[in-house]
Structure formats: structure tokens, C-alpha cells
Design a protein around this motif. Structure first.
Motif, mmCIF file in Angstrom:
data_model
loop_
_atom_site.group_PDB
_atom_site.id
_atom_site.type_symbol
_atom_site.label_atom_id
_atom_site.label_comp_id
_atom_site.label_asym_id
_atom_site.label_seq_id
_atom_site.Cartn_x
_atom_site.Cartn_y
_atom_site.Cartn_z
ATOM 1 N N PRO A 1 4.825 1.426 -3.991
ATOM 2 C CA PRO A 1 4.636 2.741 -3.385
ATOM 3 C C PRO A 1 5.264 2.850 -1.987
ATOM 4 N N SER A 2 5.564 1.719 -1.353
ATOM 5 C CA SER A 2 6.192 1.717 -0.026
ATOM 6 C C SER A 2 6.675 0.287 0.231
ATOM 7 N N ASN A 3 7.201 0.059 1.409
ATOM 8 C CA ASN A 3 7.515 -1.336 1.792
ATOM 9 C C ASN A 3 6.550 -1.795 2.896
ATOM 10 N N LEU A 4 5.320 -1.241 2.864
ATOM 11 C CA LEU A 4 4.277 -1.639 3.825
ATOM 12 C C LEU A 4 3.378 -2.672 3.155
ATOM 13 N N ILE A 5 3.343 -3.877 3.712
ATOM 14 C CA ILE A 5 2.572 -4.945 3.057
ATOM 15 C C ILE A 5 1.285 -5.257 3.826
ATOM 16 N N ILE A 6 0.315 -5.749 3.088
ATOM 17 C CA ILE A 6 -0.980 -6.149 3.662
ATOM 18 C C ILE A 6 -0.748 -7.480 4.377
ATOM 19 N N SER A 7 -1.165 -7.557 5.667
ATOM 20 C CA SER A 7 -0.616 -8.689 6.413
ATOM 21 C C SER A 7 -1.613 -9.603 7.127
ATOM 22 N N ALA B 1 -1.407 5.176 12.216
ATOM 23 C CA ALA B 1 -2.419 4.939 11.173
ATOM 24 C C ALA B 1 -2.298 5.967 10.057
ATOM 25 N N PHE B 2 -2.765 5.600 8.858
ATOM 26 C CA PHE B 2 -2.626 6.498 7.708
ATOM 27 C C PHE B 2 -3.737 6.214 6.703
ATOM 28 N N ALA B 3 -3.872 7.127 5.749
ATOM 29 C CA ALA B 3 -4.828 6.892 4.656
ATOM 30 C C ALA B 3 -4.087 6.149 3.545
ATOM 31 N N ILE B 4 -4.744 5.135 2.983
ATOM 32 C CA ILE B 4 -4.124 4.379 1.893
ATOM 33 C C ILE B 4 -4.487 5.066 0.576
ATOM 34 N N ASP B 5 -3.483 5.470 -0.193
ATOM 35 C CA ASP B 5 -3.787 6.133 -1.467
ATOM 36 C C ASP B 5 -3.457 5.262 -2.677
ATOM 37 N N GLN B 6 -2.885 4.093 -2.412
ATOM 38 C CA GLN B 6 -2.561 3.168 -3.508
ATOM 39 C C GLN B 6 -2.527 1.757 -2.979
ATOM 40 N N MET B 7 -2.847 0.812 -3.816
ATOM 41 C CA MET B 7 -2.728 -0.588 -3.416
ATOM 42 C C MET B 7 -2.291 -1.354 -4.671
ATOM 43 N N VAL C 1 0.831 -1.215 0.000
ATOM 44 C CA VAL C 1 0.000 0.000 0.000
ATOM 45 C C VAL C 1 0.861 1.259 0.000
ATOM 46 N N GLY C 2 0.258 2.337 -0.512
ATOM 47 C CA GLY C 2 0.870 3.663 -0.419
ATOM 48 C C GLY C 2 0.230 4.397 0.749
ATOM 49 N N ALA C 3 1.005 5.196 1.477
ATOM 50 C CA ALA C 3 0.505 5.819 2.715
ATOM 51 C C ALA C 3 0.593 7.338 2.661
ATOM 52 N N LYS C 4 -0.471 8.013 3.156
ATOM 53 C CA LYS C 4 -0.409 9.470 3.349
ATOM 54 C C LYS C 4 -1.235 9.839 4.597
ATOM 55 N N ASP C 5 -1.110 11.081 5.033
ATOM 56 C CA ASP C 5 -1.864 11.572 6.217
ATOM 57 C C ASP C 5 -1.688 10.686 7.444
ATOM 58 N N ALA D 1 -11.858 2.850 -5.215
ATOM 59 C CA ALA D 1 -12.318 3.934 -6.086
ATOM 60 C C ALA D 1 -13.517 4.649 -5.465
ATOM 61 N N ARG D 2 -14.244 3.977 -4.566
ATOM 62 C CA ARG D 2 -15.436 4.634 -4.015
ATOM 63 C C ARG D 2 -15.542 4.576 -2.498
ATOM 64 N N ASP D 3 -14.518 4.080 -1.842
ATOM 65 C CA ASP D 3 -14.591 4.067 -0.368
ATOM 66 C C ASP D 3 -13.214 4.313 0.232
ATOM 67 N N ARG D 4 -13.217 4.693 1.515
ATOM 68 C CA ARG D 4 -11.954 5.038 2.176
ATOM 69 C C ARG D 4 -11.287 3.791 2.745
ATOM 70 N N PHE D 5 -9.976 3.760 2.648
ATOM 71 C CA PHE D 5 -9.175 2.682 3.231
ATOM 72 C C PHE D 5 -8.113 3.282 4.142
ATOM 73 N N TRP D 6 -8.028 2.760 5.338
ATOM 74 C CA TRP D 6 -7.000 3.182 6.294
ATOM 75 C C TRP D 6 -6.024 2.032 6.515
ATOM 76 N N GLY D 7 -4.770 2.393 6.764
ATOM 77 C CA GLY D 7 -3.770 1.384 7.107
ATOM 78 C C GLY D 7 -3.376 1.549 8.568
ATOM 79 N N VAL D 8 -3.072 0.443 9.208
ATOM 80 C CA VAL D 8 -2.590 0.499 10.600
ATOM 81 C C VAL D 8 -1.290 -0.277 10.683
ATOM 82 N N LYS D 9 -0.225 0.448 11.052
ATOM 83 C CA LYS D 9 1.039 -0.245 11.296
ATOM 84 C C LYS D 9 0.979 -0.644 12.766
ATOM 85 N N TYR D 10 0.397 -1.796 13.003
ATOM 86 C CA TYR D 10 0.059 -2.160 14.380
ATOM 87 C C TYR D 10 1.315 -2.448 15.196
#
Ligand code: UTP
Length: 296
Positions: free
Chosen positions: A201-207, A185-191, A176-180, A242-251
Motif C-alpha cells: 500500500p506504500s513504501n512506509l515500513i514498520i520500524s 502523522a497519519f491514520a493507518i488504513d492497511q497493514m 502500512v497504508g496511510a491516509k489523513d 479491526a477494532r482499534d485505531r492505529f496512527w503512523g508517525v514518520k518521525y
């Protein structure tokens, strides 16, 4: 008001080919970390996060998972007769309440996305949590609890747990790509699924832990088979983005991929070293093993 997350889905219909022959007749989700099956650890994590309905997507050879989350009258009466009350209490504590579990079948292992889709009728129209039980998240509070906090703080949407991996490994995962950023936690702007290192876009992986809105089911339904001929959940999430928000958590915590042998062995060592009843004697045993196998 954000809609509460009451249901968790546990896909357990995979073949577990990386663990053959152990998984020939036994589901890989029953492999144990010390003395708890990995599926029990995932259910523990969901219960701690407030989940009330546990949906298991099973397949052939997985009946033992259903038995694991049921009473065992013979065993319990034997334990009672022998005065083993601590063991009885443990069995009691581990069990979700009556009517809180549901089981459905994925008739063919067509991929994780397809397994999730098989749970659509049981989930209904509500947002839900998705936990991959072979990913053991060792965290306090649990990973899903940390994600629920972000879900509530950000006012809903979809939430994905991520972890950092070395850049040379990103091509194996969904990235994922991360911003804000706010805290962890962050907003995901790319997957992107399995990107080349240069394109990641980063080295943050879906886990392995997700909170998803029910609209994901329609996205899965519209989907063609992707990588490896399987229906992937990441492809559906990319479209839902494309139509909903996704957040990432680096737990905060450690992930052990127990579908992989090194991850599984590491989890066993780490969990055993943390146990009051095992740590001293296990440490000694480990020292001896290392000494006879050439040290570290
Ligand atoms: P994995 O890809 O790690 O599981 O899926 P697998 O296919 O069983 O393992 P290997 O690669 O052959 O060793 C992660 C989770 O998704 C479930 C698995 O049971 C596991 O808990 N899954 C996967 C399904 O329920 N159905 C599928 O079609 C694929």
C-alpha cells in the motif's frame, strides 16, 4: 483523557544469529554504538519520553543486561578512590530509579510477538510502549517522544513509527497504508506483512517503535505461528486494527538497524562524528582508512 504511557517493554531474548560469533556468549543488545550499548540507547529514549517502568524480556545468556542496569559497587568505589567523578556521574545518570526495572524470561525464542506476550503480567491492563533495541533511532526529540505527542494529539489508540524505504525493499518488511496526514502523522488504513512490491500500500515500513493498547495481548494469544514459524507482532496488530485505531508517525530522525552489520557500522560512524570529544580525530582516522582502502 488519553491513558498515559508509563511502561516500556524491551524484547531482548532473540538469538542474534546475524552477529555470530559476537553474540555467542554476549547478547546483541549489548553491542555498542561508540561507548553505549544499544539497549542503553533505547532506555535513554524511553526515559526522555517519560517512561517510569522498564520491562525487559530476556532469555539465556542475557544476565549481563540485568547487571548493566544495576549498581556496580566495586567499580564505583574504585572510581571514587581514583577521583573519577565524571565517570561516576555518568554511571549514576544512566541508571533507571530503584524499583523501575522488571525482568521476565522468554524461555524459547518463539518470535517477537511471543516475547511481547511474555511481558503481559508486568504490563498489566495499561497501554505501553514497545522498543526494539537493535533499531537505533537517532532523533531529537527522541522517536518515542515524537510518537507520544501524536498519541496525545490524536486522543489515544495505537501508534507505530514508520520510515520510508526504496520500493524494491518493501517485500522484507511490515508495510502500512496511510491516509489523513497531519504533519508527519497519519491514520493507518492497511497493514501487510512482507508484501510483494505490486501489492504494497506504500513504501512506509514498520520500524521498531510502537505504542500499543493492552488488547494486543489477547490477539497474540489467539495466534498461530506465522512467517518463519515465529509468533509475529504484525499479525496481532492486523487483527487489532479491526477494532482499534492505529496512527503512523514518520518521525524526524535516522534509523540504524544495528541487528544488521552495515547498519551497526553506520551507526558507529555517524554517532562518533557527532561527538565533540571524538569527531576531529575520528574524521582524520576515517580519511586515512579511506585513502588506504581506495577512497569512496
Ligand atoms: P530480531 O529478529 O532482529 O532478533 O528481533 P534476532 O532473532 O535476535 O536476530 P537474528 O535475526 O537472529 O540476527 C528484534 C528484537 O526482538 C527480540 C530480539 O532480541 C531483538 O531485540 N526477540 C526476537 C525476542 O526477544 N524474542 C524472539 O523470539 C525474537
Amino acid at each position: 483523557m488519553t491513558r498515559p504511557i508509563r511502561t516500556a517493554v524491551f524484547p531482548v531474548a532473540g538469538l542474534g544469529t546475524r552477529f555470530l560469533p559476537a553474540t555467542k556468549a554476549m547478547p546483541k543488545e549489548m553491542l555498542t554504538v561508540v561507548d553505549r550499548p544499544v539497549i542503553q540507547l533505547a532506555v535513554d529514549e524511553a526515559r526522555e519520553a517519560g517512561i517510569e517502568h522498564f520491562v525487559f524480556v530476556t532469555g539465556r545468556n542475557k544476565g549481563v543486561i540485568e547487571d548493566h542496569f544495576d549498581k556496580q559497587y566495586e567499580l564505583e568505589s574504585t572510581l571514587r578512590r581514583r577521583g573519577k567523578s565524571a565517570e561516576l556521574d555518568l554511571l549514576e545518570q544512566d541508571l533507571p530509579g530503584a524499583g523501575q526495572t522488571s525482568f521476565t524470561r522468554q524461555q524459547e525464542p518463539l518470535g517477537l510477538g511471543h516475547a511481547v506476550w511474555c511481558a503481559r503480567k508486568l504490563v498489566g491492563g495499561e497501554p505501553f510502549a514497545l522498543l526494539l533495541p537493535d533499531m537505533v533511532m537517532h532523533a531529537k526529540p527522541g522517536c518515542l517522544r515524537q510518537m507520544m505527542d501524536v498519541y496525545e494529539a490524536r486522543g489515544g489508540g495505537n501508534v507505530i513509527a514508520v520510515e520510508e524505504v526504496p520500493w524494491e525493499h518493501v517485500h522484507r518488511y511490515g508495510v502500512v497504508g496511510a491516509k489523513d496526514w497531519k504533519g508527519n502523522a497519519f491514520a493507518i488504513d492497511q497493514m501487510v506483512e512482507k508484501p510483494k512490491r505490486e501489492a504494497a500500500p506504500s513504501n512506509l515500513i514498520i520500524s521498531g517503535r510502537y505504542i500499543l493498547q493492552p488488547e494486543i495481548f489477547a490477539e497474540i494469544e489467539r495466534q498461530e505461528a506465522g512467517a518463519g514459524g515465529e509468533i509475529q507482532i504484525t499479525d496481532a496488530m492486523i487483527r487489532l486494527m479491526a477494532r482499534d485505531r492505529f496512527w503512523g508517525v514518520k518521525y524526524e530522525g535516522t534509523t540504524y538497524d544495528c541487528g544488521d552489520k552495515v547498519g551497526f557500522l553506520s551507526a558507529n560512524v555517524a554517532f562518533a562524528l557527532e561527538r565533540d570529544d571524538l569527531s576531529d580525530s575520528f574524521r582524520e582516522a576515517l580519511k586515512k582508512i579511506l585513502a588506504t582502502h581506495g577512497g569512496l
